[in-house]
Scaffold this motif. Structure first.
Motif, short mmCIF file in Angstrom:
data_model
loop_
_atom_site.label_atom_id
_atom_site.label_comp_id
_atom_site.label_asym_id
_atom_site.label_seq_id
_atom_site.Cartn_x
_atom_site.Cartn_y
_atom_site.Cartn_z
N LEU A 141 -26.94 -3.83 16.86
CA LEU A 141 -28.39 -3.85 16.69
C LEU A 141 -28.81 -3.35 15.32
O LEU A 141 -29.84 -3.79 14.78
N TYR A 142 -28.04 -2.44 14.74
CA TYR A 142 -28.33 -2.01 13.37
C TYR A 142 -28.28 -3.20 12.42
O TYR A 142 -29.20 -3.42 11.61
N VAL A 245 -37.59 -0.41 7.65
CA VAL A 245 -38.81 -0.43 6.84
C VAL A 245 -38.40 -0.77 5.41
O VAL A 245 -37.45 -0.20 4.88
N GLY A 246 -39.12 -1.70 4.79
CA GLY A 246 -38.79 -2.09 3.43
C GLY A 246 -40.01 -2.17 2.54
O GLY A 246 -41.13 -2.38 3.02
N PHE A 247 -39.81 -1.98 1.24
CA PHE A 247 -40.86 -2.20 0.26
C PHE A 247 -40.24 -2.63 -1.05
O PHE A 247 -39.05 -2.38 -1.30
N VAL A 289 -30.64 8.26 9.62
CA VAL A 289 -31.76 7.76 8.83
C VAL A 289 -31.33 7.71 7.38
O VAL A 289 -30.63 8.60 6.89
N PHE A 290 -31.68 6.64 6.68
CA PHE A 290 -31.33 6.53 5.26
C PHE A 290 -32.18 5.47 4.60
O PHE A 290 -32.87 4.68 5.25
N ALA A 291 -32.11 5.45 3.26
CA ALA A 291 -32.77 4.43 2.46
C ALA A 291 -31.86 4.09 1.28
O ALA A 291 -31.13 4.95 0.79
N SER A 292 -31.92 2.84 0.82
CA SER A 292 -31.11 2.44 -0.32
C SER A 292 -31.79 1.29 -1.04
O SER A 292 -32.60 0.57 -0.45
N ILE A 293 -31.46 1.14 -2.33
CA ILE A 293 -31.98 0.01 -3.09
C ILE A 293 -31.04 -1.18 -2.93
O ILE A 293 -29.83 -1.05 -3.10
N HIS A 294 -31.62 -2.30 -2.57
CA HIS A 294 -30.89 -3.56 -2.49
C HIS A 294 -31.40 -4.43 -3.63
O HIS A 294 -32.59 -4.73 -3.72
N ARG A 299 -35.12 -9.51 -8.45
CA ARG A 299 -35.98 -8.81 -7.51
C ARG A 299 -35.15 -7.80 -6.74
O ARG A 299 -33.92 -7.90 -6.69
N ALA A 300 -35.84 -6.86 -6.12
CA ALA A 300 -35.13 -5.81 -5.39
C ALA A 300 -36.06 -5.22 -4.35
O ALA A 300 -37.28 -5.45 -4.37
N SER A 301 -35.49 -4.47 -3.45
CA SER A 301 -36.29 -3.79 -2.44
C SER A 301 -35.59 -2.51 -2.03
O SER A 301 -34.37 -2.35 -2.22
N VAL A 302 -36.37 -1.59 -1.50
CA VAL A 302 -35.83 -0.40 -0.85
C VAL A 302 -35.80 -0.68 0.64
O VAL A 302 -36.83 -1.03 1.24
N LEU A 303 -34.64 -0.57 1.23
CA LEU A 303 -34.45 -0.83 2.66
C LEU A 303 -34.15 0.49 3.35
O LEU A 303 -33.21 1.19 2.99
N CYS A 304 -34.97 0.82 4.34
CA CYS A 304 -34.82 2.08 5.08
C CYS A 304 -34.47 1.77 6.53
O CYS A 304 -34.92 0.76 7.10
N TYR A 305 -33.70 2.66 7.12
CA TYR A 305 -33.26 2.46 8.52
C TYR A 305 -33.27 3.78 9.26
O TYR A 305 -32.94 4.83 8.70
N SER A 306 -33.62 3.70 10.52
CA SER A 306 -33.43 4.83 11.42
C SER A 306 -33.08 4.32 12.81
O SER A 306 -33.65 3.34 13.28
N GLY A 307 -32.14 4.99 13.44
CA GLY A 307 -31.78 4.70 14.83
C GLY A 307 -32.17 5.87 15.70
O GLY A 307 -31.85 7.02 15.40
N THR A 308 -32.87 5.58 16.79
CA THR A 308 -33.43 6.65 17.60
C THR A 308 -33.54 6.21 19.05
O THR A 308 -33.20 5.07 19.40
N SER A 309 -34.03 7.09 19.92
CA SER A 309 -34.24 6.73 21.32
C SER A 309 -35.55 5.97 21.46
O SER A 309 -36.46 6.08 20.63
#
Length: 419
Positions: A141-142, A245-247, A289-294, A299-309
């Protein structure tokens, strides 16, 4: 240990358009290579999504005078630690070996990209491998969340994953895959990067002998279609929710890239980073939880992820986004100091690895058309200041977010920061 400088790095573009980039690292016993040929997922026709990924497997089932078994045995006998993969822009083959065995290893990969057998009696097996990857993805799912998020951040084909989908991969034929090989496994656009205990002149001559007769092919134009919407929820019956979440950000070749990279590092590099501290440690909202530049070429974006309940998913999203918004207020000197120490450690370790340097050489050439030495990178890092980073964040605050969730329940986009 010796630092790299311009005198240890060499490059040459051959008559057929293939670029060779070499860094001499005489203190090592090893040599490594990264061979990037322009058969990435962006080159897949929409009716043939996944064909580049299939070819990555199929080309490794015999080449030159070696059948599938001999191909594997010859690499094993040379002691090659190897890998392969498909990105948006390239199929890459790489490996590390004792420096004395580099020439024989490159000879095998020269056969692979120019003279693969592409045996039709093994096409079904290669196709099955790709379908198994897709089935494994159904439970990851990630990966589903991050693949979907990229399609929301970039216009097609730049947001694609390499896997394709079950429908298109099942429909692929050996003839279609061979046609894709002929069009996209070509020297013009290919980068061969080599790092290690090697001689530049000998390596250049050997590469010319192995790859100089490779015939060019015309590059097909890329047609873009708009990215997908602001929020996508993928329903999945699970007790966990996966949040992306991305921007937008700036690509590696942009003058402000390292300012953007530093800001994201404050968010997500290490256990003292803001996301780890606030979202996981202080509030206990998630297990990761983390964020990284892709970054792509332009062009580029910051992609953030979190896995939770599922129960804490909405709060996790709210706090994650609030931390992204808070970044607009700037970073502190102590945060920058920690980040610089971490990145310097990473650079030192890279200098001890021929594989890491070969990958960096190829990436630099792809994105910049030149190589940044480790001395240059260190100078850039030392020159970062809170003032410069904070000015960048004032001018380029995180905004216009895109959201992906995978789980049992759809979430509410944080209204106050939805733009």
């Amino acid at each position: 240990m010796t630092s790299s400088d311009s005198s240890t790095i060499h490059h040459e573009t051959m008559a057929n358009g293939m670029t060779l980039v070499v860094e001499q690292m005489p203190w090592l016993e090893s040599a490594a290579f990264a061979l990037l040929t322009p058969s990435g997922s962006a080159s897949d026709a929409k009716s043939q999504l996944g064909v580049s990924n299939l070819l990555c497997d199929w080309t490794q089932r015999g080449c030159g005078n070696r059948n599938s078994r001999q191909f594997i045995e010859d690499l094993d006998n040379l002691g090659v630690s190897r890998g392969a993969g498909v990105s948006t822009s390239h199929t890459s083959f790489g490996g590390a070996v004792l420096a004395e065995n580099l020439g024989r290893t490159l000879a095998i990969y020269a056969d692979l990209v120019q003279r693969p057998h592409l045996p039709e009696d093994e096409f079904d097996e290669a196709q099955s491998v790709c379908l198994q990857e897709l089935r494994a993805l159904e439970d990851d799912l990630y990966q589903q969340a991050m693949i979907q998020l990229r399609t929301q951040m970039y216009p097609d084909p730049w947001g694609r994953a390499s896997y394709g989908n079950v429908e298109t991969v099942t429909a692929l034929t050996a003839a279609a895959a061979k046609s894709h090989f002929e069009a996209n496994y070509r020297p013009n656009g290919t980068i061969l990067a080599i790092a290690g205990n090697i001689d530049w002149n000998e390596t250049r001559d050997e590469v010319e002998r192995l790859f100089g007769q490779w015939k060019t092919a015309q590059e097909s134009p890329i047609v873009e279609t708009p990215a997908e919407g602001i929020y996508c929820h993928i329903p999945f019956d699970s007790s966990q929710t996966h949040i992306g979440v991305g921007f937008e950000s700036v690509p590696y070749n942009h003058p402000d890239y390292f300012l953007a990279r530093a800001a994201v590092g404050v968010l997500s590099d290490g256990m003292s980073s803001r996301l780890f501290t606030e979202v996981r440690e202080n509030r206990g909202l998630c297990y990761t939880v983390f964020a990284s530049i892709h970054t792509l070429l332009d062009r580029a974006s910051v992609l953030c992820y979190s896995g939770t309940s599922t129960e804490r998913a909405q709060e996790t999203l709210d706090v994650l986004v609030s931390e992204l918004v808070r970044l607009r207020e700037g970073i502190e000197e102590s945060e920058l100091t920690r980040l610089q120490a971490r990145i310097k450690s990473s650079l030192v370790m890279q200098q001890e690895s021929s594989s890491s340097r070969a990958s960096s050489l190829a990436s630099d050439w792809r994105h910049l058309g030149r190589v940044r030495t480790l001395d240059e990178l260190t100078s850039i890092l030392d020159g970062l200041s809170c003032d410069a980073i904070n000015r960048y964040l004032q001018d380029n605050p995180p905004r216009d977010f895109r959201y992906t969730t995978v789980g049992a329940e759809k979430l509410e986009i944080p209204v106050a920061v939805s733009s």
